[in-house]
Write a protein that holds these residues in place. Structure first.
Motif, mmCIF file in Angstrom:
data_model
loop_
_atom_site.group_PDB
_atom_site.id
_atom_site.type_symbol
_atom_site.label_atom_id
_atom_site.label_comp_id
_atom_site.label_asym_id
_atom_site.label_seq_id
_atom_site.Cartn_x
_atom_site.Cartn_y
_atom_site.Cartn_z
ATOM 1 N N GLN A 274 59.060 125.802 43.902
ATOM 2 C CA GLN A 274 57.458 125.662 43.879
ATOM 3 C C GLN A 274 58.248 123.588 44.336
ATOM 4 O OE1 GLN A 274 55.619 124.713 40.069
ATOM 5 N NE2 GLN A 274 53.483 125.617 41.035
ATOM 6 N N GLN A 275 58.432 123.199 43.028
ATOM 7 C CA GLN A 275 58.897 121.980 43.141
ATOM 8 C C GLN A 275 59.527 121.856 44.443
ATOM 9 O OE1 GLN A 275 60.917 122.800 38.648
ATOM 10 N NE2 GLN A 275 60.785 120.404 39.718
ATOM 11 N N MET A 276 60.740 122.368 45.217
ATOM 12 C CA MET A 276 61.521 122.316 47.017
ATOM 13 C C MET A 276 60.283 122.073 48.154
ATOM 14 S SD MET A 276 64.938 124.041 46.650
ATOM 15 C CE MET A 276 63.870 126.012 45.942
ATOM 16 N N ALA A 277 59.435 123.309 47.361
ATOM 17 C CA ALA A 277 58.607 123.076 48.622
ATOM 18 C C ALA A 277 56.983 121.879 48.219
ATOM 19 C CB ALA A 277 57.538 124.786 48.508
ATOM 20 N N GLY A 278 57.095 121.597 47.510
ATOM 21 C CA GLY A 278 56.005 120.484 46.853
ATOM 22 C C GLY A 278 54.263 120.626 46.688
ATOM 23 N N LEU A 279 54.591 121.964 46.347
ATOM 24 C CA LEU A 279 53.311 123.007 46.182
ATOM 25 C C LEU A 279 52.547 122.762 44.868
ATOM 26 C CD1 LEU A 279 54.536 126.102 47.556
ATOM 27 C CD2 LEU A 279 52.922 124.596 49.081
ATOM 28 N N SER A 280 51.602 123.115 44.775
ATOM 29 C CA SER A 280 50.317 122.542 43.477
ATOM 30 C C SER A 280 51.039 123.934 42.412
ATOM 31 C CB SER A 280 48.922 123.084 43.740
ATOM 32 O OG SER A 280 48.758 124.320 44.582
ATOM 33 N N ASP A 281 50.385 122.992 41.242
ATOM 34 C CA ASP A 281 51.452 124.361 40.419
ATOM 35 C C ASP A 281 50.841 126.235 40.174
ATOM 36 O OD1 ASP A 281 52.040 122.394 38.582
ATOM 37 O OD2 ASP A 281 49.512 121.937 37.750
ATOM 38 N N ASP A 282 49.181 126.319 40.910
ATOM 39 C CA ASP A 282 49.268 128.058 41.486
ATOM 40 C C ASP A 282 49.815 128.589 42.506
ATOM 41 O OD1 ASP A 282 48.140 126.446 43.203
ATOM 42 O OD2 ASP A 282 46.300 128.270 42.522
ATOM 43 N N GLN A 283 50.642 128.003 42.978
ATOM 44 C CA GLN A 283 51.185 128.687 44.253
ATOM 45 C C GLN A 283 52.810 128.485 44.373
ATOM 46 O OE1 GLN A 283 50.109 125.114 47.266
ATOM 47 N NE2 GLN A 283 48.974 126.225 48.329
ATOM 48 N N VAL A 284 53.681 129.593 44.750
ATOM 49 C CA VAL A 284 55.044 129.799 45.276
ATOM 50 C C VAL A 284 55.321 129.848 46.275
ATOM 51 C CG1 VAL A 284 56.439 130.957 44.563
ATOM 52 C CG2 VAL A 284 55.269 130.666 42.175
ATOM 53 N N PRO A 285 56.037 129.253 46.992
ATOM 54 C CA PRO A 285 56.436 129.283 48.810
ATOM 55 C C PRO A 285 57.233 130.691 48.374
ATOM 56 C CG PRO A 285 58.638 128.606 47.111
ATOM 57 C CD PRO A 285 56.742 127.948 46.390
#
Length: 801
Positions: A57-68
């Motif tokens: 999630q951090q690697m992709a720079g996504l919000s709290d409710d998103q997982v790549p």
């Protein structure tokens, strides 16, 4: 955040960029350098839970409710599709093996109308017919309906106040209408991607929380159905971890129960019967190429303690001889639990109730060890029995030939043993065992079932046409969805009728890995390693999907050698076939299944130690096992697809390292979301032409589709190996109704290649990929076939493809 910025955003390792893939007409989201991998942080700390989704999630720079790679976040902010997994390679003989685990953004493009029409035109015409054979989701099973048709209502059933005291009572399994919720495996992966899981203890805590939520949901759905059954004078056994219950109820109430909207299926309880199977253990291990794992210590044991060792569940028609020296090891007990699932099991000495109709017992008494011959000890011993640590004083020493001949192939695995049908007692015990094992801590990764209800006659079967819709099949799917891969024997019902699927249930469940048997039944006593590698299909091995049964699926996944001598018996010894009249002949798919099950343990051990914990996803384990078939079929080696009798061919285990592959070699395994009407591309060898020395290339895909158990059409996804410079398909696999595809190609050296996975008809919404999107598991390798590497492998150990 652009891909290039990941290097400065976190302390991550980024694979070397060679070149960017060229844009393709119809491409979605622009060109992607999908030979780049965003690697998950590695660590030497033994307690860290390593997974390619950690910190994703951090690697992709996504919000709290998103997982790549999951749901709506399966694409990057730039519109690139994520694949989640691992790649491994060695560039030349003597070069070191390398691997990387993490996220890969892949090219995806829309399928043109012309291409879609071509795919449908090129499909097997039998598939087009099979697409109409889904049967529409029968709610009363065939065997139950046959029983109901023989029962006449009592004469006074219509009299006022009649309670039908003399009405026939039936034991049934009831499947509830499952709500639209994602699998426990998908939910766990979301937690990993969100950074909620750093250690295995964290994973256990998250799983316990999710399982508690699931149990509460199940209980709410069970309550009104159970009340309705009890109101008719019936009795109910609740399943804590599965969407169903078992019941004894008046026969006349079955149609009313099945008509309820909250009930999906009702089946008559059917009797579990063993699928019986010999050459010695060393020959089977060598011929199946499992030796490269267990002889090197990849045998289920991880670390000094036992908690993290690979755990299996063995489900049998009686208890094993748990005092057998091959199941004992004073320094680390091999058995995590002994369970008996039968009515009133708590009345047995040394047993206490532990949920889902099963009891935990201190040991199996003599009655539960001997009442169904030695089949349970045979199977468990072949899978995880171990004499190589000087356990049996009759065979002293360490790792001797006599010890290895009698031992299994996952010698240090831990096990839960289930006795599901003692004596002649009929009952709902098998489904109860499935529900029970989902609540174990630690949860088993693999379950072995070498038996099942017979397919004929119909009155004794729950799935005579191999549709995989029975309550038992759906229970097997529950195991898959919650993280346990069921390895199931195909059965010994023969295959002499071309259009008769004869699998024993629940082999046709879409989440079960089904194993047939190859063997020369006549001379198995004198056969050796060569027979394991080359024998024809066993005459007894059950046929899987056919032109008219099985709804178009091949169902059989692989075959393994079906005979074994010097098996663990039920009295502390070892059974050897002498050839005398009346001797039990130790051959059958019962012994093929635990051979594959042992390999699954060893592969899991090796992967978790050397790569990451992603192999605990049963889909990733499934697709890697599929890649290990030698492609044998009814007319020789197959270049594409799977066969309804051979599956993917004979088991020939592969290991993705310098000792198991011939350099130059490359392998990768991913899960990726594939939408309806799109193609996802994987360029091989980092986008460069394959090395000139490469002789073979093989790819497989597998997907689990919940539509299957409902009797509706499953997603149609195709696989192709394509020349990247011209776009020309070199090999295609396109079955409209199977849920796995395979391609193989010889002499690809020097060619730029890519693998294409295409969703030609995708309607799934609950695979963790969002709407009209399916999670597909993909595995691939290429290698040299010369077998001339100084570190191995040698052709005598690992045959060239």
């Amino acid at each position: 955040m652009p891909v290039a910025d990941y290097r400065s955003a976190l302390p991550l390792l980024l694979s070397v960029s060679i070149s960017c893939a060229a844009s393709t007409e119809g491409e979605i989201g622009g060109a992607a350098a999908n030979h780049l991998m965003i690697e998950a942080p590695d660590t030497d700390q033994p307690d860290v839970y390593r997974h390619p989704l950690r910190f994703a999630q951090q690697m992709a720079g996504l919000s709290d409710d998103q997982v790549p790679g999951l749901g709506d976040a399966k694409n990057s902010p730039e519109g690139l599709r994520y694949a989640v997994g691992v790649r491994l390679w060695s560039e030349a003989e003597g070069a070191p093996s390398q691997h990387a685990s993490g996220l890969v953004p892949v090219v995806r493009r829309a399928i043109s109308r012309q291409e879609m029409e071509r795919r449908w035109r090129n499909a097997d015409p039998r598939d087009l017919m099979q697409a109409e054979l889904a049967q529409g989701g029968r709610k009363i099973g065939e065997s139950l309906q046959a029983r109901l048709d023989t029962i006449s209502p009592p004469d006074d059933a219509e009299k006022p106040g009649a309670r039908d005291a003399d009405a026939p009572m039936l034991e049934v399994a009831v499947r509830l209408a499952r709500p639209d919720v994602e699998s426990l495996t998908t939910q766990l992966q979301r937690a990993v991607g969100r950074g909620e899981v750093d250690t295995r203890d964290d994973l256990g805590a998250v799983r316990s929380r999710l399982l508690a939520q699931k149990r509460a949901h199940i209980a709410r759905l069970q309550a009104p159905v159970a009340a309705a059954i009890r109101s008719q004078g019936g009795k109910v056994e609740l399943l804590e971890n599965m969407w169903g219950l078992n019941a004894t109820l008046p026969a006349r109430f079955v149609p009313e129960l099945a008509a309820r909207q909250d009930v999906a299926r009702v089946d008559l309880h059917v009797r579990l019967q063993p699928d019986f199977a010999g050459i010695d253990g060393i020959d089977v291990a060598n011929g199946s190429q499992i030796t490269q794992y267990n002889a090197a210590g990849w045998d289920g044991e991880r670390g000094l303690g036992t908690l993290d060792d690979v755990t299996v569940a063995v489900v049998e028609t009686c208890g094993i001889d748990d005092e057998h020296p091959g199941f004992t090891e004073p320094s680390a007990p091999r058995l995590r639990g002994r369970f008996i699932c039968e009515p009133d099991c708590q009345s047995l000495t040394g047993c206490s109730y532990s949920g889902s109709g099963c009891c935990s017992c201190d040991n199996f008494d003599e009655a539960h060890e001997l009442n169904c011959s030695a089949h349970a000890s045979n199977v468990a011993g072949l899978l995880l029995g171990d004499l190589t640590d000087n356990q049996d004083p009759n065979f002293p020493g360490f790792g001797t030939t006599d010890q290895r001949d009698r031992s299994g192939y996952a010698n240090e695995a831990r096990a839960y043993i289930y006795d599901v049908q003692p004596g002649e007692e009929l009952g709902p015990t098998l489904i109860q065992a499935f529900s029970h094992m989902l609540g174990r801590i630690p949860e088993p990764s693999i379950a072995n079932l070498s038996g099942g209800p017979k397919p004929e006659p119909v009155v004794d079967a729950d799935d005579p046409f191999c549709l995989g819709q029975s309550v038992l099949s759906r229970a097997a799917n529950d195991l898959y969805e919650d993280g346990i891969l069921l390895i199931k024997s195909a059965g010994n019902e023969e295959h002499d009728v071309a259009n008769d699927c004869r699998l024993t249930s629940p082999a046709a469940a879409i989440g079960a890995f089904t194993v047939g048997a190859h063997t020369n039944f006549v001379d198995f006593q004198t056969a050796g390693e060569s027979a394991v590698r080359n024998d024809d299909i066993g005459y007894f091995s059950s046929r899987g999907g056919t032109d008219t049964e099985g709804a178009g699926r091949s169902i059989i996944d692989i075959t393994a050698y079906g005979c074994r001598n010097v098996l663990f018996d039920a009295d502390g010894g070892y059974y050897t076939y002498t050839g005398d009249f009346g001797d039990y002949i130790p051959c059958g798919t019962s012994y093929s299944a635990p051979t594959v099950g042992a390999l699954a343990v060893d592969l899991t051990d090796w992967w978790r130690t050397n790569l990451d914990n992603a192999i605990e996803d049963p889909g990733l384990l499934y697709v890697n096992l599929l890649l290990m078939g030698d492609r044998e079929g009814p007319s020789g080696e197959m270049d594409s697809g799977f066969d309804g009798l051979w599956g993917g061919g004979r088991l020939k285990a592969r290991k993705w390292d310098a000792y198991g592959m011939d350099s130059p070699w490359y392998a990768e395994a991913y899960s990726v979301c594939v939408d309806h009407g799109e193609t996802v591309e994987f360029p091989l060898n980092f986008g460069l032409p394959l090395p000139l020395d490469v002789d073979v290339a093989k790819a497989v895909i597998y997907w689990y589709d919940r539509h299957h158990e409902l009797g509706t059409a499953i997603d149609n996804i195709d696989l192709a190996l394509v020349r990247a410079d011209t776009g020309t398909p070199l090999r295609e696999s396109n079955s409209i109704t199977d849920n796995k595809e395979r391609v193989f190609y010889e002499d690809p050296g020097g060619l730029p290649l890519r693998v294409e996975i295409s969703g030609t008809s995708v309607t799934s919404d609950l695979s963790g990929c969002g709407f009209n999107s399916q999670r597909v598991y993909y595995a691939f390798f290429y290698e040299d076939s010369d077998r001339d590497d100084f570190e191995g492998p040698y052709a005598s150990e690992v045959e060239p493809e």
